[in-house]
Design an enzyme around this catalytic site. Structure first.
Site, PDB file in Angstrom:
ATOM      1  N   ALA A 248       0.854  -1.197   0.000  1.00 12.55           N
ATOM      2  CA  ALA A 248       0.000   0.000   0.000  1.00 12.55           C
ATOM      3  C   ALA A 248       0.880   1.234   0.000  1.00 12.55           C
ATOM      4  O   ALA A 248       1.949   1.259   0.618  1.00 12.55           O
ATOM      5  CB  ALA A 248      -0.901   0.006   1.222  1.00 12.55           C
ATOM      6  N   LYS A 249       0.405   2.249  -0.721  1.00 10.84           N
ATOM      7  CA  LYS A 249       1.157   3.498  -0.834  1.00 10.84           C
ATOM      8  C   LYS A 249       1.398   4.112   0.547  1.00 10.84           C
ATOM      9  O   LYS A 249       2.502   4.553   0.851  1.00 10.84           O
ATOM     10  CB  LYS A 249       0.359   4.463  -1.710  1.00 10.84           C
ATOM     11  CG  LYS A 249       1.150   5.672  -2.133  1.00 10.84           C
ATOM     12  CD  LYS A 249       0.582   6.307  -3.376  1.00 10.84           C
ATOM     13  CE  LYS A 249      -0.596   7.196  -3.010  1.00 10.84           C
ATOM     14  NZ  LYS A 249      -1.293   7.726  -4.165  1.00 10.84           N
ATOM     15  N   ARG A 250       0.339   4.087   1.369  1.00  8.64           N
ATOM     16  CA  ARG A 250       0.489   4.734   2.676  1.00  8.64           C
ATOM     17  C   ARG A 250       1.497   4.023   3.577  1.00  8.64           C
ATOM     18  O   ARG A 250       1.941   4.563   4.580  1.00  8.64           O
ATOM     19  CB  ARG A 250      -0.878   4.907   3.350  1.00  8.64           C
ATOM     20  CG  ARG A 250      -1.486   3.654   3.856  1.00  8.64           C
ATOM     21  CD  ARG A 250      -2.960   3.779   4.192  1.00  8.64           C
ATOM     22  NE  ARG A 250      -3.643   2.574   3.788  1.00  8.64           N
ATOM     23  CZ  ARG A 250      -3.611   1.439   4.452  1.00  8.64           C
ATOM     24  NH1 ARG A 250      -2.922   1.363   5.563  1.00  8.64           N
ATOM     25  NH2 ARG A 250      -4.232   0.378   4.009  1.00  8.64           N
TER      26      ARG A 250
END
Ligand code: GLU
Length: 508
Positions: A248-250
């Site tokens: 995930a990007k986050r």
């Protein structure tokens, strides 16, 4: 004839999972001489992120995943873009209503909001309020111009389908909602446009992430209700990070563009991604897109989550640099070399050849060449190396012998310099490594360097070479008048031990 499509929605940057889907869509088709197309699913304006579609096009281009058809001129096909297609998705939804697979819903936002509010978890499914309307009531509402959506009517029971990777999957229909197919602006949701276009484009194999496994029955119910043939499904395993979590990007997991920006080669990224959940079932790990296309087989796909191991990607990137022709590598590396080395008279092409086999990223270059402009401060303990059978005393002797024989260095090229150093080692009864290692250390001031003693001498030139050797002798205290090198005492019984150490069978 196999036909696959990559069908991204322009909702953000291109993540590793997205690119892997595109790659496998490509490989499933191309390995069988089939057709690969790209279709942008952009009808859902609420999820649209400006610029995202360009990132998708650029990524596929950089990655070498060329589509075989689509609007565009000549062989340079453009992707299909749903919002620009003239397909009247509404007609298909109306047909579905006629066949009993969908119904009109006139509920307004307020009613739906209340429905959600009053539910225990705030996520109630639609309560089918509008399903109770008679044909006449629906017709009257439509004639009165009442706003509506069209919802899929999920029948009771269970839906089973066969996935080519996961096998038979059964989902209880009660888990599915009567999803909206046509929105109040009369445009399709992407779920509906996806099914209609897959049918119209005669897609035979749908390849996508395993997160779609549970919604596939919903799509299949639409195919069945419309009397269309259901495509084959290939769902790809989850990709997890080092901690076993979904990428995930986050969580800091990188997109394709970010990886390229850091210095990963698109070919290496593609090769790495191909092995996330698939293997050629032999031991090969380095495979070009062409080779992947030739050996791809869906039997090599696995169900279990695959780990995004950045260390493996770094290693792979290094392997791609090694394989690269010298000229191509030089073009890539020259600005990094120019930034790292300002000393005059240094052959940048030679430096490129030296670092080519030693880097994983171009950004490793400065760290390998930093000693050229300025000799780093170093400790004389660097001269002690067990395998090379050297210590500071042997190093002092060796460097002293080099300076004693300075006249022997007539030619200044790698081969002659190497021969001279070896000759000096023989003269004083030392192993080659016992001269080469101290010289290499004196010239680099580092425990490792991108080349050996004679290459370093050639690179730095005569003047700098001898200045660095004298500097090392000063550090080793060898320059004092009273210094007596042990090699002069070869026949002296009192110093036999040190001679034995010095000649003790080291490999260079
Ligand atoms: N537009 C969908 C997405 O971006 C495609 C799903 C599919 O491949 O069927 O996730």
């Amino acid at each position: 004839m196999i036909r696959t499509r990559y069908a991204p929605s322009p909702t953000g940057s291109m993540h590793i999972g997205n690119l892997r889907t595109a790659l496998f869509e490509y490989l499933v088709a191309k390995s069988q001489g089939g057709t690969f197309i790209m279709r942008l699913e952009d009808t859902d304006t609420a999820r649209y992120v400006p610029g995202a579609e360009q990132i998708i096009y650029d990524t596929l281009k950089t990655a070498g995943l060329k589509y075989d058809e689509g609007p565009g001129v000549g062989g340079d096909y453009g992707p299909y873009v749903q919002s620009r297609r003239k397909t009247d998705y509404l007609v298909y939804a109306e047909e579905l209503v006629k066949r009993g697979g969908a119904y009109y819903c006139f509920c307004d936002k307020e009613r739906l909001a209340k429905l959600h509010e009053t539910s225990a978890d705030g996520a109630a499914k639609y309560d089918r309020f509008c399903l109770s309307f008679s044909k006449e009531e629906v017709a009257a509402n439509l004639a009165a111009g009442k706003k509506y959506v069209i919802r899929q009517l999920i029948p009771e029971g269970q839906t089973t389908f066969t996935d080519l990777v996961y096998g038979d999957i059964t989902v209880d229909n009660s888990e599915m909602e009567d999803q909206i197919l046509i929105k109040s602006d009369l445009l399709p949701t992407y779920n509906f446009a996806n099914v209609v276009d897959d049918h119209l484009m005669k897609i035979t194999h749908v390849v996508r992430g395993s997160e779609y496994l549970s919604s596939t029955p919903k799509y299949n119910l639409l195919y069945e209700a419309l009397g269309w043939e259901i495509p084959q499904y290939i769902h790809l395993p989850l990709i997890v990070n080092e901690n076993g979590e979904k990428l995930a990007k986050r969580k800091g997991d990188m997109s394709f563009e970010q990886l390229v920006k850091i210095g990963f080669l698109p070919e290496a990224i593609i090769n790495f991604i191909a092995l996330l959940g698939w293997s050629p079932q032999d031991n090969r790990e380095i495979l070009s897109l062409q080779e992947l296309t030739e050996c791809f087989n869906i039997k090599g796909l696995s169900k279990s989550p695959s780990k995004f191991d950045i260390k493996k990607l770094l290693w792979m990137n290094g392997e791609y640099f090694k394989k690269m022709p010298d000229g191509e590598f030089f073009e890539m590396a020259k600005s990094h070399i120019a930034n790292a080395v300002k000393r005059k008279g240094i052959d940048a092409k030679k430096l490129a050849e030296m670092v080519k086999t030693r880097i994983e990223l171009l950004s490793d270059i400065p760290g390998l060449l930093d000693f050229i402009d300025e000799l780093p401060n170093y400790d004389i303990s660097l001269f002690t190396h067990k395998k090379m059978k050297t210590d500071s005393q042997i190093a002092g002797d060796a460097l002293n012998a080099v300076m004693d024989n300075i006249r022997k260095f007539t030619s200044w090229d790698n081969t002659s310099l190497y021969e001279t150093l070896v000759e000096i080692a023989q003269d004083i009864g030392y192993k080659n490594s016992q001269v080469l290692w101290p010289v290499r250390t004196a010239l680099s001031g580092k425990p490792t360097s991108p080349c050996g003693a004679s290459e370093l001498m050639e690179l730095l030139g005569r003047e700098e070479t001898f200045a660095r050797i004298i500097n090392a002798m000063n550090l080793l205290g060898v320059n004092s008048i009273n210094y007596v090198p042990s090699y002069k005492r070869v026949n002296d019984a009192a110093s036999k031990d040190s001679v034995n150490v010095a000649t003790g069978g080291a490999n260079e």
